[in-house]
Design a protein around this motif. Structure first.
Motif, PDB file in Angstrom:
ATOM      1  N   GLN A 111       0.722  -1.013  -0.015  1.00  0.00           N
ATOM      2  CA  GLN A 111       0.064   0.053   0.119  1.00  0.00           C
ATOM      3  C   GLN A 111       0.890   1.305  -0.029  1.00  0.00           C
ATOM      4  OE1 GLN A 111      -2.856   0.188   3.224  1.00  0.00           O
ATOM      5  NE2 GLN A 111      -3.740   1.964   2.561  1.00  0.00           N
ATOM      6  N   LEU A 115       1.503   4.492  -3.362  1.00  0.00           N
ATOM      7  CA  LEU A 115       1.071   5.899  -3.092  1.00  0.00           C
ATOM      8  C   LEU A 115       1.713   6.692  -4.131  1.00  0.00           C
ATOM      9  CD1 LEU A 115       1.552   6.459   0.706  1.00  0.00           C
ATOM     10  CD2 LEU A 115      -0.446   6.099  -0.490  1.00  0.00           C
ATOM     11  N   ASP A 196      -4.112   7.677   1.981  1.00  0.00           N
ATOM     12  CA  ASP A 196      -4.656   6.957   1.024  1.00  0.00           C
ATOM     13  C   ASP A 196      -6.287   7.077   1.168  1.00  0.00           C
ATOM     14  OD1 ASP A 196      -5.402   4.935  -0.954  1.00  0.00           O
ATOM     15  OD2 ASP A 196      -4.460   3.233  -0.027  1.00  0.00           O
ATOM     16  N   ALA A 199      -8.798   3.807   1.393  1.00  0.00           N
ATOM     17  CA  ALA A 199      -8.501   2.806   2.107  1.00  0.00           C
ATOM     18  C   ALA A 199      -9.729   2.204   3.131  1.00  0.00           C
ATOM     19  CB  ALA A 199      -7.157   2.930   3.001  1.00  0.00           C
TER      20      ALA A 199
END
Length: 533
Positions: A111, A115, A196, A199
């Protein structure tokens, strides 16, 4: 700079480095630069894979230093001398820049790497802050994993002009691309959840697909962690859903009454707890806030994210939070002079005047600690006398820069629109109102249970605590509770752990009894197949 024992330990860690590391020091003519240089020379001498370069006036903060992997572009900088609580941050940064794999979950690592955009994080810390290292370490790791992320740790005591200019009154304070990003303790997953934007939705979709748990624990503090361990050892499906694993203990500096451990710190204890829980088959769902409890044969816990979890039994271990004064100006000036952690934020008030609200052990300990940093401390207690242990009171009264005011009701926090400049209190004996000119207020008046979301569902005491019996049972069948959120007396870590274990055993007993076959029901289904003679 480093003593022989620390050098030996650090040398052993640096043997794990597999990639060459470049340290570039930005120095000026101050004593702090020479102190930093001495530290960096000690480090460079411990590994052949580390090179040190000195350069004055390169446009960066001085003194500061960057860490990079040869041939890479890793954006990690320490603007300050990372000793105290931040020494671990330095060691981890050296290992990770040097190629040692991080311990983060694989999904979290991916993750971070995915980005997109440019992220310049600046984190203002104090070396006495136990909450700051988690933020520094998380952002450093993000910088190692993703070249779009850059991070600077800034010692607020060393860069006081910046602290004043940016009106920083609490640590850690994090800036992202020049704008305030957050304040207070934040882990890697929490930071990712903020940057994020997709998410939260993804997490909610995953949670909604989970099967019914045998036991679901709401809360990840000592009570919740203990309950999870005891449940998992029974071989049943166990889940822990928490807003912040570790809870209030993460904000606790010194722990000296945890039996068998002479002395430790909250973050260290939480790390050990998490490691212990993860050694079992426990589904930990962090950064999730419970919103509603729905009783039934299968109990439902609805989350603020919109997802919901279901379980045959539930243990409520939501802990407590700092009690606020609830006076005009408190919310307006929170983190602008109103603070709740003297260990973290005390260094930002060096040479200034502060007040401590509360005369119990926490308040008196805070006043003693602050007296060594600030110009003057005024301790304000509502009662006719202090309630702290006698030994603490004797120490407090021996300090020349402390004033104690009893029978005083804090009535208002004053400020100039940007920061605190005074406090108003009422003398409970005479009724007279008084103002104290100061720059900081540390609130130490106890805890409030995190039970607002349970009102109207389970029985609560007049103080908002979950009412439980000797087995940890609540007023709702199948729902148990433990720890600081309950009516159990004496809010202590060791007591919460025992209560969590007891609640898990009680909940397991409930599972056995409710899932047992009814009386007269055959244990094995009758075989009705005829067998020819």
């Amino acid at each position: 700079m480093l003593d022989a024992n620390l050098k030996t330990q650090l040398k052993a860690y640096l043997e794990k480095v597999t990639q060459p590391i470049e340290i570039v020091a930005s120095l000026d003519a101050t004593d702090k630069s020479q102190e930093m240089l001495a530290l960096l020379k000690d480090i460079a001498a411990l590994s052949t894979r580390i090179t040190l370069t000195e350069q004055p006036g390169d446009g960066e903060r001085a003194p500061s230093f960057s860490l990079n992997r040869t041939g890479s572009d890793i954006g990690i900088r320490f603007a300050g001398i990372p000793m105290g609580h931040e020494f671990t941050s330095l060691v981890l940064a050296l290992l990770q820049v040097g190629g040692h794999p991080p311990k983060a979950d694989a999904a979290v690592i991916e993750q971070v790497r995915a980005l997109e955009g440019d992220f310049l994080f600046e984190t203002y810390i104090s070396l006495s802050c136990q909450n700051c290292p988690e933020v520094v370490q998380a952002l450093n790791l993000m910088a190692v994993l993703n070249p779009n992320v850059r991070h600077v740790m800034i010692d607020g005591a060393l860069y006081q002009d910046e602290v004043n200019q940016r009106q920083i009154m609490a640590v850690p304070t994090i800036f992202l691309n020049g704008e305030i990003f957050g304040q207070g303790r934040m882990g890697l997953e929490e930071i990712l959840a903020k940057v994020d934007t997709g998410a939260a939705k993804r997490d909610a979709e995953k949670l909604a697909k989970k099967d019914v748990f045998d036991m679901l624990i709401v809360g990840g503090g000592p009570a919740g962690a203990s309950a999870a361990i005891y449940a998992a050892r029974k071989g049943i499906s166990t889940g822990v859903v928490s807003e912040r694993f570790g809870g209030q203990v993460l904000d606790t500096m010194g722990i000296e009454n945890f039996i068998s451990v002479k002395e430790t710190e909250g973050p260290k204890l939480v790390a050990a707890l998490e490691q212990h829980v993860k050694s079992y088959d426990v589904d930990i769902m962090n950064l999730q806030r419970a919103a509603e409890l729905v009783p039934g044969d299968v109990i439902e816990v609805k989350l603020e994210s919109g997802a919901s979890l279901k379980a045959k039994t539930v243990i409520l271990a939501t802990g407590a939070r700092w009690r606020e004064m609830n006076v005009p100006g408190e919310k307006e000036y929170k983190n602008k002079g109103v603070a709740y952690c003297p260990h973290c934020d005390g260094p930002l008030f060096k040479g200034k005047r502060v007040a401590v609200i509360g005369g119990g052990n926490s308040g008196v300990e805070a006043a003693i600690d602050l007296a060594g940093i600030v110009a003057h401390v005024t301790l304000i207690e509502f009662d006719v006398k202090l309630r702290a242990d006698a030994v603490l009171q004797r120490k407090l009264m021996s300090l020349p820069n402390v004033t104690v005011i009893t029978q005083a009701l804090t009535s208002e926090v004053h400020g100039d629109g940007t920061r605190v400049n005074g406090l108003q209190y009422t003398d409970r004996q005479t009724g007279a109102s008084h103002r104290i000119d100061l720059e900081g207020i540390f609130v130490q008046i106890g805890l409030l249970p995190n039970t607002d979301w349970l009102k109207g569902t389970v029985a609560l005491s007049k103080h908002g605590e979950i009412e439980i019996d000797a087995h940890g049972r609540t007023s709702v069948p199948g729902v148990f509770a433990a720890g600081d959120a309950t009516t159990v007396p004496f809010k202590q870590i060791v007591i919460a752990m025992g209560e969590g274990s007891k609640a898990a055993l009680s909940a397991f007993d409930h599972l056995i009894r409710t899932s047992a076959p009814a009386e007269g029901t055959p244990a094995v289904a009758e075989d009705k197949t005829a067998v020819a003679a």
